[in-house]
Design a protein around this motif. Structure first.
Motif, mmCIF file in Angstrom:
data_model
loop_
_atom_site.group_PDB
_atom_site.id
_atom_site.type_symbol
_atom_site.label_atom_id
_atom_site.label_comp_id
_atom_site.label_asym_id
_atom_site.label_seq_id
_atom_site.Cartn_x
_atom_site.Cartn_y
_atom_site.Cartn_z
ATOM 1 N N LEU A 55 123.480 71.132 -11.905
ATOM 2 C CA LEU A 55 122.165 70.727 -11.419
ATOM 3 C C LEU A 55 122.289 69.692 -10.299
ATOM 4 C CD1 LEU A 55 120.248 70.584 -14.803
ATOM 5 C CD2 LEU A 55 119.752 72.140 -12.899
ATOM 6 N N ALA A 56 123.238 68.770 -10.447
ATOM 7 C CA ALA A 56 123.456 67.774 -9.394
ATOM 8 C C ALA A 56 123.950 68.430 -8.112
ATOM 9 C CB ALA A 56 124.460 66.727 -9.867
ATOM 10 N N ARG A 57 124.760 69.462 -8.246
ATOM 11 C CA ARG A 57 125.277 70.162 -7.060
ATOM 12 C C ARG A 57 124.175 70.927 -6.343
ATOM 13 N NH1 ARG A 57 127.103 75.062 -5.405
ATOM 14 N NH2 ARG A 57 126.553 76.094 -7.365
ATOM 15 N N ARG A 58 123.350 71.617 -7.104
ATOM 16 C CA ARG A 58 122.307 72.461 -6.498
ATOM 17 C C ARG A 58 121.062 71.664 -6.103
ATOM 18 N NH1 ARG A 58 121.760 78.524 -8.712
ATOM 19 N NH2 ARG A 58 123.840 78.895 -9.564
ATOM 20 N N PHE A 59 120.738 70.657 -6.906
ATOM 21 C CA PHE A 59 119.485 69.919 -6.703
ATOM 22 C C PHE A 59 119.758 68.416 -6.767
ATOM 23 C CE2 PHE A 59 118.565 73.910 -8.977
ATOM 24 C CZ PHE A 59 117.744 74.538 -8.049
ATOM 25 N N PRO A 60 120.457 67.878 -5.785
ATOM 26 C CA PRO A 60 120.922 66.483 -5.864
ATOM 27 C C PRO A 60 119.804 65.451 -5.956
ATOM 28 C CG PRO A 60 121.264 67.400 -3.663
ATOM 29 C CD PRO A 60 120.910 68.547 -4.545
ATOM 30 N N GLY A 61 118.581 65.803 -5.566
ATOM 31 C CA GLY A 61 117.492 64.834 -5.642
ATOM 32 C C GLY A 61 116.691 64.894 -6.921
ATOM 33 N N ASP A 62 117.016 65.843 -7.806
ATOM 34 C CA ASP A 62 116.235 66.022 -9.026
ATOM 35 C C ASP A 62 116.781 65.179 -10.176
ATOM 36 O OD1 ASP A 62 114.958 67.858 -7.467
ATOM 37 O OD2 ASP A 62 115.461 69.605 -8.706
ATOM 38 N N ALA A 63 115.897 64.819 -11.100
ATOM 39 C CA ALA A 63 116.300 64.096 -12.310
ATOM 40 C C ALA A 63 116.613 65.093 -13.419
ATOM 41 C CB ALA A 63 115.191 63.153 -12.747
ATOM 42 N N VAL A 64 117.338 64.618 -14.431
ATOM 43 C CA VAL A 64 117.730 65.470 -15.553
ATOM 44 C C VAL A 64 117.507 64.716 -16.857
ATOM 45 C CG1 VAL A 64 119.599 66.738 -16.679
ATOM 46 C CG2 VAL A 64 119.466 66.690 -14.179
ATOM 47 N N LEU A 65 116.891 65.397 -17.816
ATOM 48 C CA LEU A 65 116.781 64.911 -19.195
ATOM 49 C C LEU A 65 117.526 65.904 -20.070
ATOM 50 C CD1 LEU A 65 115.596 63.131 -21.480
ATOM 51 C CD2 LEU A 65 113.566 64.625 -21.432
ATOM 52 N N SER A 66 118.610 65.454 -20.692
ATOM 53 C CA SER A 66 119.440 66.317 -21.531
ATOM 54 C C SER A 66 119.562 65.717 -22.920
ATOM 55 C CB SER A 66 120.839 66.481 -20.928
ATOM 56 O OG SER A 66 121.724 67.118 -21.842
ATOM 57 N N GLU A 67 119.562 66.592 -23.911
ATOM 58 C CA GLU A 67 119.744 66.118 -25.284
ATOM 59 C C GLU A 67 121.026 65.326 -25.439
ATOM 60 O OE1 GLU A 67 119.956 67.730 -29.893
ATOM 61 O OE2 GLU A 67 120.129 69.175 -28.267
ATOM 62 N N GLU A 68 122.058 65.701 -24.700
ATOM 63 C CA GLU A 68 123.376 65.092 -24.882
ATOM 64 C C GLU A 68 123.666 63.965 -23.905
ATOM 65 O OE1 GLU A 68 125.034 65.877 -27.520
ATOM 66 O OE2 GLU A 68 123.570 67.435 -28.016
ATOM 67 N N GLY A 69 122.712 63.619 -23.051
ATOM 68 C CA GLY A 69 122.965 62.582 -22.060
ATOM 69 C C GLY A 69 122.128 61.339 -22.273
ATOM 70 N N ALA A 70 122.524 60.256 -21.635
ATOM 71 C CA ALA A 70 121.746 59.019 -21.669
ATOM 72 C C ALA A 70 120.463 59.216 -20.872
ATOM 73 C CB ALA A 70 122.563 57.877 -21.089
ATOM 74 N N ASP A 71 119.352 58.735 -21.426
ATOM 75 C CA ASP A 71 118.064 58.889 -20.749
ATOM 76 C C ASP A 71 117.955 57.880 -19.610
ATOM 77 O OD1 ASP A 71 115.521 59.602 -20.087
ATOM 78 O OD2 ASP A 71 114.595 58.990 -21.975
ATOM 79 N N ASP A 72 117.559 58.366 -18.440
ATOM 80 C CA ASP A 72 117.378 57.526 -17.261
ATOM 81 C C ASP A 72 115.887 57.438 -16.979
ATOM 82 O OD1 ASP A 72 117.268 56.301 -14.802
ATOM 83 O OD2 ASP A 72 118.795 57.572 -13.864
#
Length: 263
Positions: free
Chosen positions: A68-85
């Motif tokens: 997602l960072a590669r394809r959409f570098p300006g977008d945010a991500v909310l993932s079950e397995e990641g720290a919430d930003d």
């Protein structure tokens, strides 16, 4: 009556739709292929369920975040397995992902009812979703969702968890004279409604946004009824991602299901 479903009939992956629809389907499919390859290797190596589940969660999360960072570098991500930003709360575009929905089933070699969820929220609106079911080689997305056409049977089929059956859901099933169908992950349950193999998926036991965002997007695209169990619209990218209940069903059954669930 309870019917066990271990394998589900596939449909082709999405080939049409917007760039975001196609990206969601491609990314979910690729993560699923990675998981399936790892799972087969783990089975041959005799790895235990706990190790397989933990590794699967990590492997898929790392792939999804990087892609997602590669394809959409300006977008945010909310993932079950990641720290919430908290930056996602002011972002125009937020991807909501569940790297491995149905972790329990993933650790049970031979089961197919687990999934990868990839969804996109744009300025507060859920616009795109893809649910990959890697053990079946199929991805459902907002670009290409089958619409159930089979008539609703006299005894509608309600898909339920193997281990957790909330009282409101069981009361609804009893009121409808429903047949119960056991299945694993939330994504697998929702896609069974999309495919027309069951008629209702209701949940009242606690979930988060990543559990339902992609399935809700795909179900809406298929013309199904989607709501909270009080009839309200699910809202995504909230400060607290807790979203504990859900109803996905054939439109013909929504009124009666909501009436019973509201009691």
């Amino acid at each position: 009556m309870t019917t066990e479903v271990a394998a589900l009939a596939p449909h082709p992956p999405a080939v049409d739709g917007s760039a975001d629809d196609r990206a969601a389907a491609e990314i979910a499919t690729a993560a699923g292929q990675l998981l399936q390859s790892y799972r087969l290797d783990a089975e041959r190596a005799g790895q235990g369920p706990a190790e397989v589940r933990a590794a699967g969660d990590r492997l898929s999360h790392e792939f999804l975040v990087a892609e997602l960072a590669r394809r959409f570098p300006g977008d945010a991500v909310l993932s079950e397995e990641g720290a919430d930003d908290a930056a996602r709360l002011t972002a125009d575009r937020v991807w909501i992902v569940d790297p491995l929905d149905g972790t329990r089933e993933f650790g049970e070699f031979g089961r197919a009812d687990w999934a990868v969820h990839v969804a996109l929220v744009e300025r507060g609106e859920l616009t795109t979703g893809a649910v990959a079911m890697p053990a079946l080689g199929v991805t459902y997305s907002t670009a290409d969702s089958p619409t159930p056409t089979r008539p609703v049977p006299a005894a509608p089929r309600v898909v339920v968890s193997r281990t957790r059956r909330p009282e409101p859901v069981m009361a609804m099933a009893a009121a409808l004279g429903a047949e119960l169908v056991e299945m694993g992950s939330a994504g697998a349950k929702a896609m069974a409604v999309v495919r027309g193999e069951v008629d209702i998926y209701a949940h009242a036991g606690g979930q988060y946004e990543w559990d339902s965002a992609a399935p809700v997007a795909v179900a809406r695209a298929a013309g199904l009824h989607v709501s909270r169990i009080d009839g309200s619209v699910p809202v995504y990218n909230q400060e607290n991602p807790w979203l504990p209940d859900l109803l996905i069903c054939r439109p013909e059954l929504a009124g009666k299901a909501l009436e019973v669930l509201a009691r």
